[in-house]
Design a protein around this motif. Sequence first.
Motif, PDB file in Angstrom:
ATOM      1  N   UNK A 224       6.677   2.544  -1.789  1.00 30.36           N
ATOM      2  CA  UNK A 224       6.711   2.427  -0.327  1.00 30.36           C
ATOM      3  C   UNK A 224       7.909   3.169   0.241  1.00 30.36           C
ATOM      4  N   UNK A 225       7.695   3.797   1.394  1.00 30.97           N
ATOM      5  CA  UNK A 225       8.740   4.646   1.966  1.00 30.97           C
ATOM      6  C   UNK A 225       9.764   3.865   2.785  1.00 30.97           C
ATOM      7  N   UNK A 226       9.452   2.640   3.163  1.00 29.95           N
ATOM      8  CA  UNK A 226      10.411   1.868   3.968  1.00 29.95           C
ATOM      9  C   UNK A 226      10.905   0.658   3.185  1.00 29.95           C
ATOM     10  N   UNK A 227      12.180   0.277   3.371  1.00 27.53           N
ATOM     11  CA  UNK A 227      12.709  -0.917   2.694  1.00 27.53           C
ATOM     12  C   UNK A 227      11.897  -2.166   3.021  1.00 27.53           C
ATOM     13  N   UNK A 228      11.432  -2.298   4.260  1.00 23.71           N
ATOM     14  CA  UNK A 228      10.677  -3.487   4.669  1.00 23.71           C
ATOM     15  C   UNK A 228       9.384  -3.608   3.868  1.00 23.71           C
ATOM     16  N   UNK A 229       8.650  -2.508   3.723  1.00 24.65           N
ATOM     17  CA  UNK A 229       7.420  -2.556   2.941  1.00 24.65           C
ATOM     18  C   UNK A 229       7.731  -2.892   1.486  1.00 24.65           C
ATOM     19  N   UNK A 230       8.784  -2.316   0.955  1.00 25.48           N
ATOM     20  CA  UNK A 230       9.168  -2.620  -0.436  1.00 25.48           C
ATOM     21  C   UNK A 230       9.510  -4.101  -0.579  1.00 25.48           C
ATOM     22  N   UNK A 231      10.121  -4.683   0.435  1.00 25.28           N
ATOM     23  CA  UNK A 231      10.494  -6.099   0.366  1.00 25.28           C
ATOM     24  C   UNK A 231       9.265  -7.008   0.406  1.00 25.28           C
TER      25      UNK A 231
ATOM     26  N   UNK B  11      -7.845   6.001   1.962  1.00 25.90           N
ATOM     27  CA  UNK B  11      -7.526   6.978   3.004  1.00 25.90           C
ATOM     28  C   UNK B  11      -6.174   7.620   2.758  1.00 25.90           C
ATOM     29  N   UNK B  12      -5.222   6.799   2.308  1.00 21.08           N
ATOM     30  CA  UNK B  12      -3.859   7.280   2.070  1.00 21.08           C
ATOM     31  C   UNK B  12      -3.339   6.647   0.790  1.00 21.08           C
ATOM     32  N   UNK B  13      -3.549   7.305  -0.374  1.00 18.55           N
ATOM     33  CA  UNK B  13      -3.127   6.722  -1.660  1.00 18.55           C
ATOM     34  C   UNK B  13      -1.635   6.417  -1.735  1.00 18.55           C
ATOM     35  N   UNK B  14      -0.829   7.029  -0.860  1.00 16.44           N
ATOM     36  CA  UNK B  14       0.612   6.739  -0.846  1.00 16.44           C
ATOM     37  C   UNK B  14       0.936   5.513   0.005  1.00 16.44           C
ATOM     38  N   UNK B  15      -0.066   4.895   0.594  1.00 15.32           N
ATOM     39  CA  UNK B  15       0.122   3.715   1.451  1.00 15.32           C
ATOM     40  C   UNK B  15       0.300   2.484   0.559  1.00 15.32           C
ATOM     41  N   UNK B  16       1.507   2.292   0.062  1.00 17.87           N
ATOM     42  CA  UNK B  16       1.775   1.240  -0.927  1.00 17.87           C
ATOM     43  C   UNK B  16       1.462  -0.158  -0.388  1.00 17.87           C
ATOM     44  N   UNK B  17       1.718  -0.378   0.896  1.00 23.69           N
ATOM     45  CA  UNK B  17       1.530  -1.702   1.466  1.00 23.69           C
ATOM     46  C   UNK B  17       0.046  -2.090   1.490  1.00 23.69           C
TER      47      UNK B  17
END
Length: 546
Positions: free
Chosen positions: A112-119, A69-75
Motif C-alpha cells: 500500500x502506498x499510504x501509511x493509513x492503508x498499511x495500518x 481493476x488495479x492490482x496495486x490497490x492493496x486495500x
Amino acid sequence: MNLLLAASALALAPMDTGHAHEHSPQLGKLRFETSCSKAAQTQFETGLRWLHSFEYQEAERSFSQAAATDPACAIAYWGVAMSNYHPLWAAPTPAELAKGQAAIEKAKAAGAKSPRERDFIAALDTFYRDAGRLDLKTRAFAYSDAMARLRERYADDDEAAVFYALSLIAAGTMDGDKAYPRQKQAAAILNGVLARNPDHPGVAHYLIHSFDYPALAELALPAARRYAAIAPDSAHAQHMPSHIFTRLGLWDEAIKSNLAAEAAAKAHAAAMGMVGAWDQQLHAMDYLAYAYLQTGQDQKAEKVFDDLASISQADPPSPTVAYAATAIPARLSLERRRWDEAAALKLPATVNGLKALTNHPWAIANIHFANAVGAARAGKLELARDGIAKLLADEQSLKVPPGEYDWRKQIAIERQIAEAWLANADGRRDDAMRLMRGAADLDDATEKHPVTPGAILPAREQLGELLLAQGRPANALKEYEASLQRAPRRLAGVYGAAEAAKLAGETEKADRLYAELVTMTQDGDDARPEVKSARMFAASLDSTRR
C-alpha cells in the motif's frame, strides 16, 4: 454525548434522498480515501458499503473487482479479507479463513502506498496471523486492540472509528460483561461519526448491535427506524431493525421489517442466479414466524413454514439456515401448545436435506426439544425420556472453541426445561421446580445469539407456567413479569401473567394485562386460546359499559 440524546439525534437527522448515481446500489454514504485508481476507488467504496451491512458476498465481489481493476490497490485485498471475517456472526469456516489469510498476504505483498492503508492491513493481519495456533477470542481481542491504536492515530477518520466500534462490539459479545462497557464505548464512538455523517450505514447498523440487549434496546429504536432507509438495497438493512423491534415487542414493525427483508432476499437470489434460497431469506422467515406467533396470526405463521418446506437448497449453508430451519417448526408446535404434534415433530425431507444442518448439527436440538417437551406435556413419558436423551447427546457431542457462541449452553437450558416437565408429569413436583429454576437462572445469564429472535421457549416464562400448573399463581405472576422484562409482549408471557394475576386476586393488574392481549391480538386467529381470552375480556368490557 449522552447515549439517549445521541440516539435520538439519529432519528431527527434529515435523510438525503437524492441519488448521485442513479443505477448504483443505494447503501448509504461514506468516504474512504485510498491510493488506488479512480475506478478501483469507486468499486472499493461500493464494497465497503456492502460490508457495513454485512452483505459479505456482495462486498467481496466489489473488492475483488477493485483488485482486478488495479492490482496495486492493496486495500482492496484487505476488503476481501474483511469480508471473510464477519465479526458478529459465526467464526470463519476453514475455507473462509484460508481465503482471508491469502487476501491479507496479497495486501501486504501489493505494498500500500499510504501509511493509513498499511495500518488497516496490519491491524487485520493480527486477526489472521497465527490462526492455526490462536483461538478466535484471542485473535478478535488482538484485532480490537490494533484498531484502538489505529483509531488513536487517525482520530478524525470515520472508517477507523466505525471499524474500531465494530471490533469493540465483537469483543463485548465474548467477554460476558453484563454492564456492556465495550458496547457502550462503541455506541459513544458511533455517535461521534453520526454527527458528521448521519447516512453512514455502519453507524445505524452497529448502533443496533451495540444496544441489542434487553436493558439497552430502547436506545437503539431511532437507529432501527432509520437504518432500512439508509441502505434500501440491502436485505440485511431491511431485516436488522427487527432485532430491536423484537426486543421491544413491537410486533407490527417487526413483521413489516421482515416482509421487506424476505422480499429483498428473494430478489437478490434471483439477481444472482442462485439455484436455491439465500440464507438471509430464512433468517427473515424465522423472525417473521416469531412475530406472527406473538400476535396470534397462526395461519400466517403456518404459511411461513409452508414456504420453508418448499426450500431444498439454501446458500451459503450457514448457521442462519440451520437455526431457522429447525426453530420455525419447533416454535409453531410449542408456542401453540400442540403437544402431540410437538412430540411427533420431524423435519420435512426437503428441509432435513439442507447442507447447513450437516455443517451445524447443534441446530437439530431444537427439534429434539420440541419432541421432549411435547411428549412430557402430553403425558408420553417414555417418549419424553427419549427426547431428553437425544438432547443430552446433542449437548455432549458439541465442542465449543473459545470465543465462539456456546450453543451447548442453549441445549443445556432446553434439556433442563424438558426434564422439568417430565418430572412434573411423573409426580416429582419438587424436582420439577428445581430443574426449571436452574434452567431459568442459566437462561438469564446467557445472551441470545443474533441469529435468533428469542428462545424457542424462554425458561423463566416456563417457570411461571410450571408454578401456575402447580397451583401457585402469585409466585407464577412474579416469574412471568420477570420474563416479560427480558422479552416484552410475548403472547404466552402476557397471557400467563394475566391468568396468574386473575387467580392471585390482583384484578387491576389482570385487567391491564388482558387489555394488552386485546391490543396484541387484534389481527389474531380465533382458534388460539390467548386470542379467545382477549376477545372474551373485550366482550365483557363492552357488556359492562352498556
